[in-house]
Design a protein around this motif. Structure first.
Motif, PDB file in Angstrom:
ATOM      1  N   ALA A   1      -8.060 -10.258   4.113  1.00 40.85           N
ATOM      2  CA  ALA A   1      -8.741  -9.246   4.654  1.00 40.85           C
ATOM      3  C   ALA A   1      -8.476  -7.826   3.860  1.00 40.85           C
ATOM      4  N   ASN A   2      -7.646  -7.686   3.103  1.00 35.58           N
ATOM      5  CA  ASN A   2      -7.312  -6.479   2.287  1.00 35.58           C
ATOM      6  C   ASN A   2      -7.238  -6.898   0.951  1.00 35.58           C
ATOM      7  N   PRO A   3      -8.471  -7.382   0.105  1.00 36.57           N
ATOM      8  CA  PRO A   3      -8.533  -7.862  -1.233  1.00 36.57           C
ATOM      9  C   PRO A   3      -8.163  -6.837  -2.287  1.00 36.57           C
ATOM     10  N   LYS A   4      -8.030  -5.375  -1.811  1.00 39.11           N
ATOM     11  CA  LYS A   4      -7.832  -4.557  -2.782  1.00 39.11           C
ATOM     12  C   LYS A   4      -6.216  -4.325  -3.157  1.00 39.11           C
ATOM     13  N   TRP A   5      -5.418  -4.975  -2.213  1.00 37.75           N
ATOM     14  CA  TRP A   5      -3.971  -5.079  -2.542  1.00 37.75           C
ATOM     15  C   TRP A   5      -3.460  -6.285  -3.243  1.00 37.75           C
ATOM     16  N   ILE A   6      -4.449  -7.142  -3.847  1.00 35.97           N
ATOM     17  CA  ILE A   6      -4.291  -8.478  -4.503  1.00 35.97           C
ATOM     18  C   ILE A   6      -3.968  -7.941  -5.872  1.00 35.97           C
TER      19      ILE A   6
ATOM     20  N   PRO B   1       0.925  -1.137  -0.110  1.00 36.65           N
ATOM     21  CA  PRO B   1      -0.045  -0.005   0.167  1.00 36.65           C
ATOM     22  C   PRO B   1       0.833   1.114  -0.148  1.00 36.65           C
ATOM     23  N   ALA B   2       0.749   2.115  -0.991  1.00 38.45           N
ATOM     24  CA  ALA B   2       1.593   3.385  -1.178  1.00 38.45           C
ATOM     25  C   ALA B   2       1.080   4.105  -2.254  1.00 38.45           C
ATOM     26  N   HIS B   3       1.412   5.406  -2.307  1.00 36.25           N
ATOM     27  CA  HIS B   3       0.884   6.408  -3.391  1.00 36.25           C
ATOM     28  C   HIS B   3       2.475   7.176  -3.684  1.00 36.25           C
ATOM     29  N   LEU B   4       2.305   7.686  -4.912  1.00 39.17           N
ATOM     30  CA  LEU B   4       3.255   8.550  -5.542  1.00 39.17           C
ATOM     31  C   LEU B   4       3.083   9.942  -5.208  1.00 39.17           C
ATOM     32  N   GLU B   5       4.306  10.614  -4.696  1.00 42.92           N
ATOM     33  CA  GLU B   5       4.183  11.998  -4.173  1.00 42.92           C
ATOM     34  C   GLU B   5       5.522  12.566  -4.110  1.00 42.92           C
ATOM     35  N   THR B   6       5.429  13.882  -4.790  1.00 45.81           N
ATOM     36  CA  THR B   6       6.847  14.731  -4.878  1.00 45.81           C
ATOM     37  C   THR B   6       7.079  15.346  -3.534  1.00 45.81           C
ATOM     38  N   VAL B   7       8.228  15.036  -3.151  1.00 48.95           N
ATOM     39  CA  VAL B   7       8.858  15.787  -2.048  1.00 48.95           C
ATOM     40  C   VAL B   7      10.112  16.297  -2.306  1.00 48.95           C
TER      41      VAL B   7
END
Length: 300
Positions: free
Chosen positions: A292-297, A256-262
């Motif tokens: 429990a977290n099928p979104k990340w499969i 579980p992660a997202h892209l972000e500019t730092v």
């Protein structure tokens, strides 16, 4: 598998164990102290890319996967680590995780991952991308399903929507693309997991595990591009413990992660479910976390 097939597998793997490069790939802080093949296992898998058109740029860790194998050895969960993940690298400060490989190869990469996840490893392997290409060609190509029309930034080849039989060069080219894809590098991770599954599917279809001649060819092809750290466990014992695993037993997971500019640099940053995934990995409860977290499969 028959008794004769099992014996043949042991003999062949033992024969070629000496031909596979073996090194201490893991940092001491990242190494599991007591490894046996009858419990849950965690392996660090690194796919590298030595760019022929830019050799001074060095070898990159383009693929970083934690392979978690539950105690029953009936499944393998492939947890792809975003190569742009913003992490603390021991002695180097904050950077993208694939920089750890550039700074200190798998030793520093494994120490970084252990610091991030709290998990120590039962072994590690490095395979260069040319090895994937040779394996796919030996298998006569693999089937890859393209979910988004994609133009390769490396070759200009256009991958049309649908399932296609691909040579080693095409399959590898497709699995390396990330630009212009809806999920960017996250889609690339999924496509790399698909390629691994496609290879396992083709190995099963070709009957390689039960055919000594074909298995001999496969081991030699893989071995020429592979460096392993088995943590003191004989390579033949590891392979034999998992020889019954099939393509449908591979489960791809996205961290579980997202892209972000730092600070002007694009990173992948962890989202809230990630610590729970790492905790489940440490407790050997990845199947429960995935359910429990099928979104990340990832659909492979």
């Amino acid at each position: 598998m028959s008794v004769a097939g099992s014996v043949g597998l042991r003999v062949l793997v033992s024969r070629y164990e000496r031909s596979v490069a073996q090194e201490r790939l893991l940092d001491d802080a990242a190494r599991q102290r007591a490894t046996a093949t009858d419990g849950p296992l965690n392996y660090l898998l690194v796919g590298t890319d030595l760019r022929a058109n830019d050799p001074e740029d060095g070898e990159r860790a383009d693929t970083i996967v934690i392979a978690h194998i539950p105690a029953g050895h009936d499944k393998a969960y492939l947890i792809s680590i975003p190569r742009d993940l913003r992490v603390e690298i021991p002695g180097r400060g904050t950077d993208k995780i694939n920089a750890a490989f550039a700074y200190g190869r798998t030793q520093l990469l494994s120490a970084t991952l252990t610091g991030l996840t709290g998990v120590s490893f039962d072994g590690a392997a490095i395979v260069d991308f040319s090895g994937f290409q040779r394996v796919v060609d030996l298998l006569g190509g693999v089937t890859m399903c393209v979910d988004t029309p994609t133009r390769s930034i490396h070759t200009g080849h256009v991958f049309d929507l649908g399932c296609h039989q691909m040579s080693g060069a095409l399959a590898l080219d497709y699995a390396r693309q990330r630009y212009d894809l809806p999920g960017g590098d996250f889609d690339r991770q999924r496509h790399q997991q698909q390629l691994l599954k496609a290879i396992v599917v083709k190995v099963g279809e070709n009957g390689m595990v039960t055919n000594p001649i074909k298995l001999d060819q496969l081991i030699r092809t893989v071995g020429s591009s592979l460096t392993v750290d088995t943590n003191g466990v004989p390579l033949q014992d590891l392979i034999f413990a998992m020889h019954g695993m099939r393509a449908d037993d591979l489960v791809g997971l996205q961290v579980p992660a997202h892209l972000e500019t730092v600070g002007g640099t694009s990173y992948a940053l962890l989202d809230d479910p990630a610590p729970d995934l790492f905790a489940a990995l440490k407790r050997a409860e990845v199947p429960q976390w995935a359910n429990a977290n099928p979104k990340w499969i990832n659909k492979l």
